[in-house]
Design a protein around this motif. Structure first.
Motif, PDB file in Angstrom:
ATOM      1  N   GLU A 174       1.470  -4.369  14.641  1.00 44.60           N
ATOM      2  CA  GLU A 174       0.284  -4.016  15.416  1.00 44.60           C
ATOM      3  C   GLU A 174       0.407  -2.617  16.024  1.00 44.60           C
ATOM      4  O   GLU A 174      -0.585  -1.935  16.233  1.00 44.60           O
ATOM      5  N   ALA A 175       1.634  -2.180  16.286  1.00 40.33           N
ATOM      6  CA  ALA A 175       1.853  -0.850  16.858  1.00 40.33           C
ATOM      7  C   ALA A 175       1.537   0.272  15.850  1.00 40.33           C
ATOM      8  O   ALA A 175       1.260   1.401  16.243  1.00 40.33           O
ATOM      9  N   ASP A 176       1.581  -0.048  14.557  1.00 40.38           N
ATOM     10  CA  ASP A 176       1.336   0.967  13.521  1.00 40.38           C
ATOM     11  C   ASP A 176      -0.136   1.220  13.263  1.00 40.38           C
ATOM     12  O   ASP A 176      -0.498   2.180  12.596  1.00 40.38           O
ATOM     13  N   ILE A 177      -1.022   0.346  13.776  1.00 40.21           N
ATOM     14  CA  ILE A 177      -2.450   0.450  13.473  1.00 40.21           C
ATOM     15  C   ILE A 177      -3.124   1.361  14.484  1.00 40.21           C
ATOM     16  O   ILE A 177      -2.980   1.194  15.687  1.00 40.21           O
ATOM     17  N   ALA A 178      -3.888   2.312  13.978  1.00 35.93           N
ATOM     18  CA  ALA A 178      -4.701   3.184  14.820  1.00 35.93           C
ATOM     19  C   ALA A 178      -6.125   2.609  14.868  1.00 35.93           C
ATOM     20  O   ALA A 178      -6.576   1.996  13.915  1.00 35.93           O
ATOM     21  N   THR A 179      -6.806   2.803  15.995  1.00 33.14           N
ATOM     22  CA  THR A 179      -8.188   2.354  16.123  1.00 33.14           C
ATOM     23  C   THR A 179      -9.090   3.577  16.190  1.00 33.14           C
ATOM     24  O   THR A 179      -8.838   4.498  16.961  1.00 33.14           O
ATOM     25  N   GLU A 180     -10.130   3.578  15.360  1.00 33.24           N
ATOM     26  CA  GLU A 180     -11.099   4.683  15.344  1.00 33.24           C
ATOM     27  C   GLU A 180     -12.466   4.141  15.713  1.00 33.24           C
ATOM     28  O   GLU A 180     -12.823   3.026  15.363  1.00 33.24           O
ATOM     29  N   TYR A 181     -13.237   4.955  16.415  1.00 31.22           N
ATOM     30  CA  TYR A 181     -14.587   4.563  16.822  1.00 31.22           C
ATOM     31  C   TYR A 181     -15.624   5.411  16.142  1.00 31.22           C
ATOM     32  O   TYR A 181     -15.412   6.502  15.762  1.00 31.22           O
TER      33      TYR A 181
ATOM     34  N   TYR B  80       0.850  -1.178   0.000  1.00 29.49           N
ATOM     35  CA  TYR B  80       0.000   0.000   0.000  1.00 29.49           C
ATOM     36  C   TYR B  80       0.889   1.232   0.000  1.00 29.49           C
ATOM     37  O   TYR B  80       2.085   1.139   0.269  1.00 29.49           O
ATOM     38  N   ASP B  81       0.333   2.354  -0.325  1.00 31.14           N
ATOM     39  CA  ASP B  81       1.072   3.612  -0.415  1.00 31.14           C
ATOM     40  C   ASP B  81       1.364   4.125   0.993  1.00 31.14           C
ATOM     41  O   ASP B  81       0.524   4.753   1.623  1.00 31.14           O
ATOM     42  N   ARG B  82       2.540   3.817   1.501  1.00 27.84           N
ATOM     43  CA  ARG B  82       2.906   4.193   2.873  1.00 27.84           C
ATOM     44  C   ARG B  82       3.044   5.708   3.056  1.00 27.84           C
ATOM     45  O   ARG B  82       3.014   6.206   4.167  1.00 27.84           O
ATOM     46  N   GLU B  83       3.215   6.436   1.953  1.00 26.24           N
ATOM     47  CA  GLU B  83       3.340   7.894   2.025  1.00 26.24           C
ATOM     48  C   GLU B  83       1.997   8.563   2.292  1.00 26.24           C
ATOM     49  O   GLU B  83       1.932   9.569   2.997  1.00 26.24           O
ATOM     50  N   ASN B  84       0.922   8.013   1.727  1.00 31.33           N
ATOM     51  CA  ASN B  84      -0.382   8.674   1.781  1.00 31.33           C
ATOM     52  C   ASN B  84      -1.435   7.923   2.591  1.00 31.33           C
ATOM     53  O   ASN B  84      -2.488   8.488   2.875  1.00 31.33           O
ATOM     54  N   LEU B  85      -1.193   6.663   2.929  1.00 27.59           N
ATOM     55  CA  LEU B  85      -2.190   5.868   3.633  1.00 27.59           C
ATOM     56  C   LEU B  85      -1.648   5.366   4.960  1.00 27.59           C
ATOM     57  O   LEU B  85      -0.457   5.075   5.081  1.00 27.59           O
ATOM     58  N   LYS B  86      -2.535   5.266   5.949  1.00 25.40           N
ATOM     59  CA  LYS B  86      -2.136   4.666   7.218  1.00 25.40           C
ATOM     60  C   LYS B  86      -3.132   3.561   7.560  1.00 25.40           C
ATOM     61  O   LYS B  86      -4.339   3.687   7.294  1.00 25.40           O
ATOM     62  N   PRO B  87      -2.641   2.454   8.138  1.00 22.11           N
ATOM     63  CA  PRO B  87      -3.535   1.354   8.499  1.00 22.11           C
ATOM     64  C   PRO B  87      -4.412   1.734   9.693  1.00 22.11           C
ATOM     65  O   PRO B  87      -3.936   2.324  10.657  1.00 22.11           O
ATOM     66  N   VAL B  88      -5.704   1.406   9.593  1.00 23.07           N
ATOM     67  CA  VAL B  88      -6.670   1.775  10.623  1.00 23.07           C
ATOM     68  C   VAL B  88      -7.635   0.621  10.843  1.00 23.07           C
ATOM     69  O   VAL B  88      -7.993  -0.087   9.908  1.00 23.07           O
ATOM     70  N   ILE B  89      -8.059   0.447  12.089  1.00 18.79           N
ATOM     71  CA  ILE B  89      -9.156  -0.465  12.392  1.00 18.79           C
ATOM     72  C   ILE B  89     -10.321   0.389  12.847  1.00 18.79           C
ATOM     73  O   ILE B  89     -10.196   1.164  13.797  1.00 18.79           O
TER      74      ILE B  89
ATOM     75  N   GLY C 114      -8.622  -1.496   7.382  1.00 22.14           N
ATOM     76  CA  GLY C 114      -8.477  -0.827   6.094  1.00 22.14           C
ATOM     77  C   GLY C 114      -7.412   0.247   6.168  1.00 22.14           C
ATOM     78  O   GLY C 114      -6.596   0.267   7.085  1.00 22.14           O
ATOM     79  N   PHE C 115      -7.469   1.147   5.210  1.00 24.45           N
ATOM     80  CA  PHE C 115      -6.478   2.214   5.131  1.00 24.45           C
ATOM     81  C   PHE C 115      -7.175   3.559   5.000  1.00 24.45           C
ATOM     82  O   PHE C 115      -8.171   3.685   4.300  1.00 24.45           O
ATOM     83  N   LYS C 116      -6.625   4.556   5.686  1.00 24.62           N
ATOM     84  CA  LYS C 116      -7.179   5.907   5.667  1.00 24.62           C
ATOM     85  C   LYS C 116      -6.185   6.831   4.987  1.00 24.62           C
ATOM     86  O   LYS C 116      -4.994   6.829   5.313  1.00 24.62           O
ATOM     87  N   ASN C 117      -6.677   7.596   4.030  1.00 20.74           N
ATOM     88  CA  ASN C 117      -5.850   8.583   3.346  1.00 20.74           C
ATOM     89  C   ASN C 117      -5.566   9.720   4.322  1.00 20.74           C
ATOM     90  O   ASN C 117      -6.494  10.330   4.853  1.00 20.74           O
ATOM     91  N   ILE C 118      -4.292  10.007   4.558  1.00 26.90           N
ATOM     92  CA  ILE C 118      -3.945  11.015   5.555  1.00 26.90           C
ATOM     93  C   ILE C 118      -4.242  12.436   5.081  1.00 26.90           C
ATOM     94  O   ILE C 118      -4.331  13.348   5.889  1.00 26.90           O
ATOM     95  N   HIS C 119      -4.429  12.617   3.778  1.00 24.37           N
ATOM     96  CA  HIS C 119      -4.708  13.943   3.243  1.00 24.37           C
ATOM     97  C   HIS C 119      -6.208  14.236   3.170  1.00 24.37           C
ATOM     98  O   HIS C 119      -6.636  15.333   3.511  1.00 24.37           O
TER      99      HIS C 119
END
Length: 71
Positions: A64-71, A11-20, A32-37
């Motif tokens: 696992e440390a790289d994944i952010a969790t959103e509610y 995945y595009d590590r520059e523009n996307l971050k892994p998210v649960i 999935g992945f969230k576009n940081i922009h």
């Protein structure tokens, strides 16, 4: 026991971050992945148990440390 071969995806590590994304009401989790922009979320897979999460981590080479969790 049959194990599905996991293929390495990138995945595009520059523009996307892994998210649960986790639902507060039902507890359903989606990886999935969230576009940081733009903030747009792209759903990749449903997380039903720890095995699904492990599969997501291995498939996309994410820790696992790289994944952010959103509610």
């Amino acid at each position: 026991m049959f194990r599905r071969k996991t293929k390495k995806c990138s995945y595009d590590r520059e523009n996307l971050k892994p998210v649960i994304r986790s639902s507060i009401c039902t507890g359903e989790q989606v990886a999935g992945f969230k576009n940081i922009h733009t903030g747009k979320f792209s759903e990749v897979m449903l997380i039903r148990n720890g095995g699904d999460l492990k599969e997501f981590l291995e498939e996309y080479d994410v820790s696992e440390a790289d994944i952010a969790t959103e509610y």
